[in-house]
Write a protein that holds these residues in place. Structure first.
Motif, PDB file in Angstrom:
ATOM      1  N   UNK A 294       1.049  -3.728  -6.326  1.00 58.44           N
ATOM      2  CA  UNK A 294       0.130  -3.368  -7.416  1.00 58.44           C
ATOM      3  C   UNK A 294      -1.324  -3.235  -6.970  1.00 58.44           C
ATOM      4  N   UNK A 295      -1.639  -3.717  -5.740  1.00 56.68           N
ATOM      5  CA  UNK A 295      -2.996  -3.452  -5.230  1.00 56.68           C
ATOM      6  C   UNK A 295      -2.975  -2.213  -4.332  1.00 56.68           C
ATOM      7  N   UNK A 296      -1.850  -1.506  -4.333  1.00 59.02           N
ATOM      8  CA  UNK A 296      -1.687  -0.229  -3.648  1.00 59.02           C
ATOM      9  C   UNK A 296      -1.547  -0.342  -2.129  1.00 59.02           C
ATOM     10  N   UNK A 297      -1.186  -1.536  -1.639  1.00 60.30           N
ATOM     11  CA  UNK A 297      -0.893  -1.661  -0.206  1.00 60.30           C
ATOM     12  C   UNK A 297       0.510  -1.132   0.054  1.00 60.30           C
ATOM     13  N   UNK A 312      -3.031   1.545   2.732  1.00 62.36           N
ATOM     14  CA  UNK A 312      -2.904   1.685   1.281  1.00 62.36           C
ATOM     15  C   UNK A 312      -2.424   3.109   0.960  1.00 62.36           C
ATOM     16  N   UNK A 313      -1.857   3.298  -0.224  1.00 60.72           N
ATOM     17  CA  UNK A 313      -1.496   4.656  -0.667  1.00 60.72           C
ATOM     18  C   UNK A 313      -1.717   4.740  -2.170  1.00 60.72           C
ATOM     19  N   UNK A 333      -8.485   0.403  -8.658  1.00 62.22           N
ATOM     20  CA  UNK A 333      -7.886  -0.895  -8.309  1.00 62.22           C
ATOM     21  C   UNK A 333      -7.869  -1.075  -6.789  1.00 62.22           C
ATOM     22  N   UNK A 334      -7.401  -0.036  -6.075  1.00 64.72           N
ATOM     23  CA  UNK A 334      -7.301  -0.138  -4.610  1.00 64.72           C
ATOM     24  C   UNK A 334      -8.686  -0.309  -3.997  1.00 64.72           C
ATOM     25  N   UNK A 335      -9.630   0.511  -4.470  1.00 69.56           N
ATOM     26  CA  UNK A 335     -10.988   0.456  -3.919  1.00 69.56           C
ATOM     27  C   UNK A 335     -11.576  -0.935  -4.091  1.00 69.56           C
TER      28      UNK A 335
END
Ligand SMILES: Cc1cc2nc3c(=O)[nH]c(=O)nc-3n(C[C@H](O)[C@H](O)[C@H](O)COP(=O)(O)OP(=O)(O)OC[C@H]3O[C@@H](n4cnc5c(N)ncnc54)[C@H](O)[C@@H]3O)c2cc1C
Length: 479
Positions: A294-297, A312-313, A333-335
């Motif tokens: 959910x943190x895009x890792x 990340x993606x 969120x990822x940033x």
């Protein structure tokens, strides 16, 4: 030798890559983006913007014709060249100068070329002349390479040079006859647009029209496409395609029927842009969608973050929700998660924390700009049942709402609220009707906020607006 080391390197400068870069730059990190085509990505030049521009003029004309008084004032026909010119303007004439200046102002470095992961935290960029630059990321590499149109393996199709959504969105002229293979969102929107622009449209909807929406949505869109003169062939499948010397295309269906057209649009789905981005260097399979937390890792086969969590993606490439707004949400969120981790600050990974894209699984809003518009968020009734929820479905005829009747004569539409009876909260909402797009956000807030139905009773819709459907749905539910 120039130093090409940044805190973060983003591969792909579509809406998602741009937003990740912006977010980490705002967080005080240095960042470079790598782009092989136009900064702005699919959405700006070949997807959201041009397609919605094509649809908007025809929708405005339909709206004017639905109301006596304004109907009489519309005496001419659609000006197709003017529609195409407006579409061109909304696609920035397929030039990215404006977006490049924005990167500049935001302090984001741009490298033009194909980006490939070379090794841990290293991205190799090959430019148009074949020269390679090696970029090193101190903290994170983000894959935001998006997706491309999928072409089915139908004999003769490739040789017939079909349109993908790109050619449809950027069409220089309106074909006399357009065959559309597909029945999903892109196929339905483009069938709607080209039928209104003057094409004789034949749609081959093997799995039905809008098969992932509530069934009434597809039925209403099918009806209106047929009213607009299109043939919608439900369950139809092409088994061979051939383009003649004179340019006409013949599609032979599995039933033996032959459809003739001037152009074919194929819109059956998307494939990830991961074929040539160096996935093998991190033990992943080229061409696969990327799985993320959910943190895009990016996750490996064992479900844990790959390679110490530096990869990340975000956006289409992780297949969570192939929509610009949802990809941009993931980008935020990822940033923010990348910035927090870079500064050794805590990551807020609570279900609705700042660093997670939880809504991807629970509350994805989507508007399909067909006639009528279909606006939905959360689960359909069927999906909620499949998820094992104790479901109650409440439907209401939108045409019976005073605001809708005022909005347009003969207003037809429907609203559906899907309630989780155990918690008495809404888990899904669909509106089908003219100009319902702007009503959707209230439903998104109700679902994300898990607003109890008892409390919603106090959210009084203004009279006479189409929003009064909320009151009617609550009354029908029994509050
Ligand atoms: C016809 C159509 C209409 C749509 N309409 C809507 C809509 O109305 N609303 C909505 O929310 N969504 C819509 N979508 C979906 C939306 O376009 C996508 O969800 C969105 O563009 C995804 O953004 P992205 O940044 O992940 O990928 P993209 O926009 O695809 O951008 C990825 C970028 O990465 C670049 N790239 C790829 N590989 C590399 C590489 N190896 N090196 C360097 N650069 C690379 C590409 O050139 C591209 O610029 C539509 C899609 C289609 C096809």
């Amino acid at each position: 030798m120039a130093d090409h080391t940044y805190d973060v390197v983003v591969i792909g400068a579509g809406p998602v890559g741009e937003n990740v870069a912006d977010r980490v730059a705002r967080g005080g990190l240095s960042v470079a983006v790598v782009e092989r085509e136009l900064v702005g990505g699919e959405c700006s030049y070949w997807a959201c913007m041009p397609t919605k521009a094509l649809l908007r003029s025809t929708a405005a004309l339909r709206a004017a014709r639905r109301v006596p008084g304004s109907r009489e004032a519309v005496t001419g026909e659609l000006d197709v060249p003017a529609v195409l010119r407006r579409r061109d303007a909304f696609s920035s004439h397929w030039k990215d100068d404006g977006q490049v200046s924005w990167l500049d102002v935001a302090g984001i470095a741009l490298y033009r070329g194909q980006g490939r992961i070379g090794s841990d935290r290293v991205v190799e960029v090959t430019d148009a002349a074949g020269a390679t630059t090696s970029l090193t990321a101190r903290h994170a590499v983000v894959v935001a390479t998006g997706s491309a149109a999928l072409l089915p393996d139908i004999p003769g199709l490739r040789e017939a040079e079909p349109w993908s959504s790109r050619e449809a969105a950027a069409a220089r002229a309106v074909p006399g006859r357009l065959a559309v293979i597909g029945g999903g969102v892109v196929a339905s929107e483009m069938a709607t647009a080209f039928a209104a622009l003057g094409s004789k449209v034949t749609m081959l909807a093997r799995d039905g029209v809008l098969p992932r929406a509530e069934p009434f949505a597809g039925e209403l869109v099918t009806g209106s496409l047929r009213d607009a003169g299109a043939s919608v062939l439900l369950g139809a499948e092409a088994e061979a395609v051939k383009r003649d010397g004179d340019g006409a295309v013949h599609l032979t269906l599995t039933t033996g029927e032959v459809i003739e057209a001037d152009e074919i649009l194929v819109a059956i789905g998307r494939t990830p842009n991961t074929q040539d981005i160096g996935l093998a260097a991190v033990g992943l399979t080229p061409g696969d969608w990327l799985t993320v937390d959910d943190t895009l890792r990016v996750l490996g086969d064992d479900g844990t973050p790959l390679t110490d969590g530096w990869l990340y993606a975000a956006g289409d490439v992780n297949r969570r929700a192939l929509l610009t707004h949802q990809g941009k949400y993931q980008a935020r969120a990822a940033g923010d998660a990348i910035v927090a981790r870079a500064k050794s600050e805590p990551v807020d990974a609570r279900p609705w924390g700042r660093h997670v894209a939880t809504a991807d699984a629970r509350a994805v809003p989507q508007v399909t700009f067909t006639e009528p518009e279909i606006a939905s968020v959360g689960l359909t009734a069927a999906a909620a049942e499949a998820a094992g929820l104790s479901v109650r479905v409440v439907d209401y005829d939108l045409g019976a709402v005073a605001g809708a009747a005022l909005h347009a004569d003969g207003y037809q539409g429907r609203a559906r609220m899907v309630v989780d009876e155990d918690r008495e909260v809404i888990v899904g909402f669909t509106l089908a009707g003219p100009d319902v797009a702007e009503l959707l956000h209230a439903a998104t807030i109700a679902i994300v906020g898990e607003v109890p139905l008892d409390l919603l009773w106090h959210a009084v819709p203004a009279y006479p607006t189409i929003s009064e459907v909320w009151l009617r749905l609550l009354e029908a539910y029994g509050r």
